[in-house]
Design a protein around this motif. Structure first.
Motif, PDB file in Angstrom:
ATOM      1  N   ASN B  29     -11.553  -1.199  17.515  1.00  0.00           N
ATOM      2  CA  ASN B  29     -11.409   0.038  17.286  1.00  0.00           C
ATOM      3  C   ASN B  29     -11.881   1.231  17.790  1.00  0.00           C
ATOM      4  OD1 ASN B  29     -14.374  -0.143  15.784  1.00  0.00           O
ATOM      5  ND2 ASN B  29     -13.957  -0.192  14.273  1.00  0.00           N
ATOM      6  N   GLU B  30     -12.413   1.079  18.572  1.00  0.00           N
ATOM      7  CA  GLU B  30     -13.014   2.036  20.327  1.00  0.00           C
ATOM      8  C   GLU B  30     -11.639   2.333  20.756  1.00  0.00           C
ATOM      9  OE1 GLU B  30     -17.244   1.721  21.682  1.00  0.00           O
ATOM     10  OE2 GLU B  30     -16.424  -0.453  21.264  1.00  0.00           O
ATOM     11  N   ALA B  31     -10.529   1.870  21.109  1.00  0.00           N
ATOM     12  CA  ALA B  31      -9.322   2.395  21.883  1.00  0.00           C
ATOM     13  C   ALA B  31      -8.388   1.480  21.903  1.00  0.00           C
ATOM     14  CB  ALA B  31      -9.899   1.838  23.239  1.00  0.00           C
ATOM     15  N   GLU B  32      -7.342   2.416  21.939  1.00  0.00           N
ATOM     16  CA  GLU B  32      -6.203   1.146  22.089  1.00  0.00           C
ATOM     17  C   GLU B  32      -5.281   1.058  23.549  1.00  0.00           C
ATOM     18  OE1 GLU B  32      -2.533   3.493  20.504  1.00  0.00           O
ATOM     19  OE2 GLU B  32      -1.409   1.818  20.476  1.00  0.00           O
ATOM     20  N   VAL B  33      -5.720  -0.668  23.621  1.00  0.00           N
ATOM     21  CA  VAL B  33      -5.262  -1.093  25.134  1.00  0.00           C
ATOM     22  C   VAL B  33      -4.154  -1.708  25.428  1.00  0.00           C
ATOM     23  CG1 VAL B  33      -6.099  -2.247  26.657  1.00  0.00           C
ATOM     24  CG2 VAL B  33      -7.391  -1.314  25.303  1.00  0.00           C
ATOM     25  N   GLU B 324     -15.708  -1.394  33.613  1.00  0.00           N
ATOM     26  CA  GLU B 324     -17.105  -1.454  32.681  1.00  0.00           C
ATOM     27  C   GLU B 324     -16.979   0.189  32.760  1.00  0.00           C
ATOM     28  OE1 GLU B 324     -20.270  -2.326  34.695  1.00  0.00           O
ATOM     29  OE2 GLU B 324     -19.805  -5.079  34.682  1.00  0.00           O
ATOM     30  N   ASN B 325     -16.498   0.953  33.415  1.00  0.00           N
ATOM     31  CA  ASN B 325     -16.829   2.187  33.472  1.00  0.00           C
ATOM     32  C   ASN B 325     -15.282   3.306  33.041  1.00  0.00           C
ATOM     33  OD1 ASN B 325     -18.302   2.694  36.063  1.00  0.00           O
ATOM     34  ND2 ASN B 325     -16.408   3.340  37.190  1.00  0.00           N
ATOM     35  N   ILE B 330     -15.039   6.707  27.692  1.00  0.00           N
ATOM     36  CA  ILE B 330     -14.889   6.654  26.398  1.00  0.00           C
ATOM     37  C   ILE B 330     -15.502   6.610  25.474  1.00  0.00           C
ATOM     38  CG2 ILE B 330     -13.583   4.762  23.966  1.00  0.00           C
ATOM     39  CD1 ILE B 330     -11.687   3.858  26.384  1.00  0.00           C
ATOM     40  N   ARG B 331     -16.744   5.851  25.734  1.00  0.00           N
ATOM     41  CA  ARG B 331     -18.590   6.216  24.417  1.00  0.00           C
ATOM     42  C   ARG B 331     -19.514   7.017  25.378  1.00  0.00           C
ATOM     43  NH1 ARG B 331     -20.145  -0.381  24.151  1.00  0.00           N
ATOM     44  NH2 ARG B 331     -18.751  -0.977  22.941  1.00  0.00           N
ATOM     45  N   GLY B 332     -18.098   8.062  25.913  1.00  0.00           N
ATOM     46  CA  GLY B 332     -19.173   9.287  26.273  1.00  0.00           C
ATOM     47  C   GLY B 332     -20.087   9.255  27.430  1.00  0.00           C
ATOM     48  N   GLY B 333     -20.206   8.587  28.051  1.00  0.00           N
ATOM     49  CA  GLY B 333     -20.840   8.032  29.569  1.00  0.00           C
ATOM     50  C   GLY B 333     -20.651   7.696  30.261  1.00  0.00           C
ATOM     51  N   GLU B 334     -21.496   7.613  31.738  1.00  0.00           N
ATOM     52  CA  GLU B 334     -20.972   7.779  32.885  1.00  0.00           C
ATOM     53  C   GLU B 334     -20.470   6.879  33.600  1.00  0.00           C
ATOM     54  OE1 GLU B 334     -22.329  10.401  35.449  1.00  0.00           O
ATOM     55  OE2 GLU B 334     -22.383  10.941  33.387  1.00  0.00           O
TER      56      GLU B 334
END
Lengths: 395, 395
Positions: B29-33, B324-325, B330-334
């Motif tokens: 549920n975090e992204a539609e791939v 990974e990136n 998507i989670r607001g990270g680097e």
């Protein structure tokens, strides 16, 4: 020390049976027997439709000549016959010196009969020999391999010209091969077209009507299309044009519509009809006491004065008699007249289906297919005994 | 309930690794791939020279995409991409509605680079994908099948244009295949010609000189002819014309002389060099924050500002990082910058021979061939774990 010299041209059914008979009947010092053949192997013409469709390997349809003759009694020369000089009693070869003969046996087989159809020789494929059927198989696979890239339906359309024995047996093998071929090249099976075009109004002319119906129904059930009473007018690189103008686009056209005699026989000066010699009762060419013709080069008439179709069965019986007759003649004996004894006919429709007659019995399905295999094995037995049957035969 | 939509174009090394990374890192549920690919399968580009030469079956060089992705997390669409519309943030497909994206990953692979050589696209064969290598194999077999009938040397002459990785590996396979192919079609092995033509003065440019010498000596020992420092000027239906005017008649010309990027990338408006995109350290197309390019479509430079050659190793590392990136972003990270870590290179020369470097070690012969197989298996492991290695791997 001079002994009669018998030269046999062609290691087909007739030639090989003649040689086998001679080596059995004669001592090595009674005659010089020479067998000339283009290839180092005999090929089993009645099985060529299998490697053509790719359902069996070409090696299953050929036998090395040296493995089935007695080399102490028969000298085998691998060469191409380029001319038959009847006046000089010699035969000219491509790579060897001419050879003279006292008795000549011509069993040089047939060539495709094209009936003058435009473009056929240039663009169609023929089920003639090991080389030609390998080409059909590889051509087919190449076309199927290209389908996914090019998406042209003609790549997976196969037109078979002629609904005689070879045509129908080839179609039977094609039908068997298609699922595997389609799987291999990601081709949708339902998109493949196999079209049989025949000028006559029926398939397998001369065959029992019930059996013909069985064959047609079976093959139609596998998706084969039959176009009868329709001659091919032209064969092009990308298909055929039928009488009336209809065109079928097809990357593969295989012509099985008929055979005629080898042109070397015509060129020798012997009287021929479509390249075939109407032989006398001792299988001699008209006007030549010492020249015998058999197999597809010969023409034998039945009691109604109609020619028997050229078959392996006919050639085999001719060769068997001729071997005996020549042995007898050399010893000063009599020759026996030839009488064809039809023992039945089976046409295969793939690995597990066939139709046929044996005596007055009709056979279909698995029984007929079994019969066909027995016939194949009988030929192996005649050629090389039980050891060859065990080596090459399959059920 | 709206989640970011990531669209990955191409299921090559880069695209698949990206998707594998995303499905591992993200919850459903975090992204539609969405993964789009022309075929239902991924093909292993580094193995295509084997089915091209016929030494292994094409199925050994492909893996069904649905068998290696998690269909709960990744939606696979089998279709052809027809256009990338960066302004609208959509991708157009041949048979499906356009799809929009928040993040786009372009891994559409390469196209042959012909360097303007006349007739090359029309007449040469290419080691590009499953369909194209099946065609090479079947074309070769068809030509060899015709040799006995036609006796033309060009039928059994193979010109390989380009002495890079693919060219040399393909030649190694050809050398392995020839004895069997010649036996199959009664072709004399000594009559077969395999000619490698290369514009550069050496084979395998960039490879260690000792290893190159080993490879050339091995292949020359098997009869391969090398014509170096000689560009092909024209490719015709029946062979090639070299610079200087020399002609080589050959029924089979396989071009391995180079690749360029997929033309869809150029057409999208992204700045390219020979169809390839010079990406930034996060693998982004210049000027687009949300468009990533990897694999043969991308261009990565080393510290001396020279481009790395496009390889499976490069694409794999790019895809691993990008997966990974994107998950991190998507989670607001680097995001982490990409740094290529060459782990060595092995070029196979057939089944039992190879040359290569691993770290600073040079390998030849059986050890190098073994190394090559380990590399192949590592890719299977990355794709489908140990079960795929057991299913598809071979030693």
């Amino acid at each position: 020390m001079s002994v009669p010299k018998i030269v046999v041209l062609g290691a087909g059914y007739g030639g090989l049976m003649t040689v086998k008979g001679l080596q059995k009947k004669l001592h090595y010092n009674e005659a010089e027997v020479i067998l000339v053949n283009l290839n180092p192997y005999h090929y089993i013409t009645t099985k060529l439709h299998e490697p053509a469709a790719g359902t069996s390997h070409p090696d299953h349809a050929r036998i090395m000549i040296n493995s089935v003759i007695n080399q102490q009694k028969v000298k085998f020369i691998q060469d191409k016959v380029t001319a038959i000089k009847l006046e000089d009693k010699t035969v000219q070869l491509e790579n060897n010196k001419p050879i003279s003969y006292d008795y000549l046996v011509i069993g040089l087989g047939s060539a495709p009969e094209t009936f003058g159809i435009k473009g056929l020789l240039e663009n169609a494929y023929f089920i003639r020999n090991i080389n030609s059927v390998r080409i059909i198989r590889e051509h087919l696979e190449y076309m199927f391999a290209r389908y996914q890239s090019e998406q042209k339906d003609e790549l997976i359309t196969i037109v078979v010209g002629g609904a005689g024995f070879t045509g129908i047996e080839f179609i039977g093998e094609l039908v068997d091969r298609m699922p595997e071929l389609c799987h291999e090249y990601d081709v949708p099976l339902e998109k493949v077209r196999i079209v049989n075009v025949e000028a006559a109004p029926t398939v397998l002319p001369g065959f029992d009507k019930d059996l013909v119906d069985y064959a047609v129904k079976y093959l139609e059930g596998k998706g084969v299309e039959f176009i009868l009473s329709t001659p091919i007018e032209e064969c092009k690189e990308d298909g055929v044009i039928l009488k009336g103008g209809k065109e079928i686009k097809a990357a593969t056209v295989v012509w099985t519509g008929g055979v005629r005699g080898n042109k070397l026989v015509e060129e020798s000066g012997i009287e021929t009809m479509r390249g075939r010699v109407k032989v006398d009762e001792y299988l001699r060419a008209p006007g030549y006491e010492n020249v015998f013709v058999l197999g597809d080069s010969s023409l034998v008439f039945n009691e109604e004065e109609r020619p028997y179709p050229p078959t392996a069965q006919m050639s085999t019986q001719q060769g068997q008699l001729l071997g005996e007759n020549l042995a007898s003649k050399i010893r000063g004996g009599e020759m026996k007249p030839f009488k064809y004894m039809p023992k039945g006919t089976v046409a295969s429709l793939g690995r597990r289906e066939a139709i046929g007659t044996v005596g007055d019995k009709k056979l279909v399905g698995g029984k007929a297919a079994f019969m066909k295999k027995l016939i194949d094995m009988r030929w192996l037995y005649l050629l090389g005994g039980i050891s060859l049957v065990l080596k090459k035969g399959k059920l």
